[in-house]
Design an enzyme around this catalytic site. Structure first.
Site, PDB file in Angstrom:
ATOM      1  N   ARG A 139     -12.508  -2.219   7.580  1.00 52.46           N
ATOM      2  CA  ARG A 139     -12.598  -1.296   6.454  1.00 52.46           C
ATOM      3  C   ARG A 139     -13.003  -2.013   5.161  1.00 52.46           C
ATOM      4  O   ARG A 139     -12.585  -3.127   4.889  1.00 52.46           O
ATOM      5  CB  ARG A 139     -11.224  -0.652   6.270  1.00 52.46           C
ATOM      6  CG  ARG A 139     -11.161   0.416   5.240  1.00 52.46           C
ATOM      7  CD  ARG A 139      -9.984   1.306   5.473  1.00 52.46           C
ATOM      8  NE  ARG A 139      -8.711   0.683   5.111  1.00 52.46           N
ATOM      9  CZ  ARG A 139      -7.579   1.365   4.973  1.00 52.46           C
ATOM     10  NH1 ARG A 139      -7.558   2.660   5.199  1.00 52.46           N
ATOM     11  NH2 ARG A 139      -6.471   0.755   4.650  1.00 52.46           N
ATOM     12  N   LYS A 178      -6.102   9.480   5.907  1.00 56.10           N
ATOM     13  CA  LYS A 178      -5.314  10.257   4.939  1.00 56.10           C
ATOM     14  C   LYS A 178      -5.936  10.232   3.542  1.00 56.10           C
ATOM     15  O   LYS A 178      -6.068  11.260   2.898  1.00 56.10           O
ATOM     16  CB  LYS A 178      -3.878   9.713   4.826  1.00 56.10           C
ATOM     17  CG  LYS A 178      -3.035   9.908   6.072  1.00 56.10           C
ATOM     18  CD  LYS A 178      -1.564   9.580   5.799  1.00 56.10           C
ATOM     19  CE  LYS A 178      -1.328   8.153   5.295  1.00 56.10           C
ATOM     20  NZ  LYS A 178      -1.609   7.122   6.307  1.00 56.10           N
ATOM     21  N   ARG A 228      -9.060  -4.742   1.598  1.00 61.12           N
ATOM     22  CA  ARG A 228      -7.657  -4.645   1.184  1.00 61.12           C
ATOM     23  C   ARG A 228      -6.855  -5.806   1.752  1.00 61.12           C
ATOM     24  O   ARG A 228      -7.025  -6.178   2.906  1.00 61.12           O
ATOM     25  CB  ARG A 228      -7.070  -3.320   1.668  1.00 61.12           C
ATOM     26  CG  ARG A 228      -6.744  -2.384   0.533  1.00 61.12           C
ATOM     27  CD  ARG A 228      -6.374  -1.015   1.037  1.00 61.12           C
ATOM     28  NE  ARG A 228      -5.109  -0.993   1.784  1.00 61.12           N
ATOM     29  CZ  ARG A 228      -4.500   0.141   2.144  1.00 61.12           C
ATOM     30  NH1 ARG A 228      -5.018   1.303   1.825  1.00 61.12           N
ATOM     31  NH2 ARG A 228      -3.377   0.105   2.816  1.00 61.12           N
ATOM     32  N   ARG A 258       1.785  -2.918  10.245  1.00 55.06           N
ATOM     33  CA  ARG A 258       1.749  -1.543   9.736  1.00 55.06           C
ATOM     34  C   ARG A 258       1.761  -0.532  10.874  1.00 55.06           C
ATOM     35  O   ARG A 258       2.398   0.515  10.781  1.00 55.06           O
ATOM     36  CB  ARG A 258       0.495  -1.348   8.866  1.00 55.06           C
ATOM     37  CG  ARG A 258       0.644  -2.011   7.481  1.00 55.06           C
ATOM     38  CD  ARG A 258      -0.691  -2.330   6.858  1.00 55.06           C
ATOM     39  NE  ARG A 258      -1.472  -1.148   6.544  1.00 55.06           N
ATOM     40  CZ  ARG A 258      -2.797  -1.165   6.387  1.00 55.06           C
ATOM     41  NH1 ARG A 258      -3.477  -2.293   6.534  1.00 55.06           N
ATOM     42  NH2 ARG A 258      -3.438  -0.066   6.100  1.00 55.06           N
ATOM     43  N   ARG A 261       7.767   8.199   4.675  1.00 59.47           N
ATOM     44  CA  ARG A 261       7.363   7.293   5.749  1.00 59.47           C
ATOM     45  C   ARG A 261       8.473   7.036   6.740  1.00 59.47           C
ATOM     46  O   ARG A 261       8.279   6.308   7.703  1.00 59.47           O
ATOM     47  CB  ARG A 261       6.912   5.967   5.149  1.00 59.47           C
ATOM     48  CG  ARG A 261       5.401   5.773   5.178  1.00 59.47           C
ATOM     49  CD  ARG A 261       5.088   4.416   4.589  1.00 59.47           C
ATOM     50  NE  ARG A 261       3.814   3.913   5.004  1.00 59.47           N
ATOM     51  CZ  ARG A 261       2.672   4.161   4.377  1.00 59.47           C
ATOM     52  NH1 ARG A 261       2.642   4.973   3.353  1.00 59.47           N
ATOM     53  NH2 ARG A 261       1.555   3.605   4.796  1.00 59.47           N
TER      54      ARG A 261
HETATM   55  P1  ADP Z   1      -1.956   2.935   4.828  1.00 61.30           P
HETATM   56  O1  ADP Z   1      -3.438   2.709   4.772  1.00 61.30           O
HETATM   57  O2  ADP Z   1      -1.249   1.868   5.605  1.00 61.30           O
HETATM   58  O3  ADP Z   1      -1.575   4.317   5.191  1.00 61.30           O
HETATM   59  P2  ADP Z   1      -0.884   3.191   2.100  1.00 61.30           P
HETATM   60  O4  ADP Z   1      -1.929   2.985   1.100  1.00 61.30           O
HETATM   61  O5  ADP Z   1      -0.331   4.550   2.284  1.00 61.30           O
HETATM   62  O6  ADP Z   1      -1.454   2.575   3.426  1.00 61.30           O
HETATM   63  O7  ADP Z   1       0.349   2.204   1.821  1.00 61.30           O
HETATM   64  C1  ADP Z   1       0.166   0.815   1.715  1.00 61.30           C
HETATM   65  C2  ADP Z   1       1.521   0.099   1.696  1.00 61.30           C
HETATM   66  O8  ADP Z   1       2.317   0.582   0.578  1.00 61.30           O
HETATM   67  C3  ADP Z   1       2.410   0.336   2.913  1.00 61.30           C
HETATM   68  O9  ADP Z   1       2.075  -0.511   3.995  1.00 61.30           O
HETATM   69  C4  ADP Z   1       3.790   0.041   2.325  1.00 61.30           C
HETATM   70  O10 ADP Z   1       3.990  -1.363   2.182  1.00 61.30           O
HETATM   71  C5  ADP Z   1       3.702   0.621   0.929  1.00 61.30           C
HETATM   72  N1  ADP Z   1       4.144   2.024   0.921  1.00 61.30           N
HETATM   73  C6  ADP Z   1       3.352   3.106   0.720  1.00 61.30           C
HETATM   74  N2  ADP Z   1       4.086   4.244   0.807  1.00 61.30           N
HETATM   75  C7  ADP Z   1       5.358   3.864   1.069  1.00 61.30           C
HETATM   76  C8  ADP Z   1       6.572   4.563   1.289  1.00 61.30           C
HETATM   77  N3  ADP Z   1       6.620   5.906   1.277  1.00 61.30           N
HETATM   78  N4  ADP Z   1       7.696   3.844   1.524  1.00 61.30           N
HETATM   79  C9  ADP Z   1       7.671   2.517   1.548  1.00 61.30           C
HETATM   80  N5  ADP Z   1       6.559   1.784   1.372  1.00 61.30           N
HETATM   81  C10 ADP Z   1       5.407   2.435   1.133  1.00 61.30           C
END
Ligand code: ADP
Ligand code: ZN
Length: 206
Positions: free
Chosen positions: A122, A13, A153, A164, A88
């Site tokens: 990663r 994404k 990360r 996750r 989400r």
């Molecule tokens: P990923 O690589 O898992 O898609 P993101 O960078 O989108 O990771 O998000 C990292 C973390 O930030 C998630 O695992 C969650 O803890 C938090 N987070 C991100 N977006 C949301 C959301 N819309 N609602 C709740 N928590 C979120």
């Protein structure tokens, strides 16, 4: 145009969002980036959510919705947005429909069993924000693009990655059906090279 990028952690994404945002000139809004930025700056919000994020769980819905709502009210969003990482779950999707419903939703589809490997290997660049996989770059510590420092990360450790993926399966994947029933869903095969995936997205967003 208001666009949502939907996909499991590791589906690409962030990478695609950067390309789309540049191509279409709409702001890339990543809730994950917003949260990580707050953690890095040690804000009140950052302190509150660090443990949740590191463990791979979701931050509180109402807090997250508030942040997105505020961000979308900024002037650069007047012609649309590209949301990455939000919504989400169904609660967040229903809330978004109440203040800035998307026009199109792009699902980056990839078999979930491939993602554990993608995520745990990663590496991100602190400087140019690119991400790489150790399968391709080995154990080097400097960015192949810009020479910046590479990092892992905090939530890319095996335990958090499992969590996750569970959260995705249980809470986020149902959004595919949610947006499909609204006639807004476009599915893109994300198990291909970056450029090919982007070509697919470009066609959908024309
Ligand atoms: P990923 O690589 O898992 O898609 P993101 O960078 O989108 O990771 O998000 C990292 C973390 O930030 C998630 O695992 C969650 O803890 C938090 N987070 C991100 N977006 C949301 C959301 N819309 N609602 C709740 N928590 C979120
Ligand atoms: Zn770099």
């Amino acid at each position: 145009m208001k666009v949502i990028l939907l996909g499991a952690p590791g589906s690409g994404k962030g990478t695609q969002a950067a390309l789309i945002s540049k191509g279409l000139n709409i702001p890339h809004i990543s809730t994950g980036d917003i949260f990580r930025d707050n953690i890095k700056r040690g804000t009140e919000l950052g302190l509150k959510i660090k443990a949740i994020i590191d463990a791979g769980d979701l931050c509180p819905d109402d807090l997250t919705i508030e942040i997105v709502k505020n961000r979308l009210s900024e002037p650069d969003c007047k012609n649309g947005y590209l949301l990455d990482g939000f919504p989400r779950n169904t609660y967040q999707a229903v809330a978004l429909d109440g203040f800035a419903a998307p026009d199109r939703v792009i699902e980056l589809a990839i078999p979930l069993e491939k993602l554990e490997h993608r995520l745990t290997g990663r590496r991100g660049c602190l400087k140019c924000k690119s991400s790489f996989h150790i399968d391709f770059i080995g154990d080097r510590k400097d960015c192949p693009h810009c020479g910046g420092e590479l990092y892992v990360r905090e939530d890319d450790n095996p335990t958090s990655v499992k969590e996750r993926l569970n959260v995705y399966r249980e809470q986020t994947a149902p959004l595919i059906e949610y947006y499909d029933s609204q006639g807004k869903l476009f599915v893109i095969d994300a198990d291909r090279p970056i450029e090919r995936v982007f070509d697919g997205i470009r066609k959908v967003l024309k």
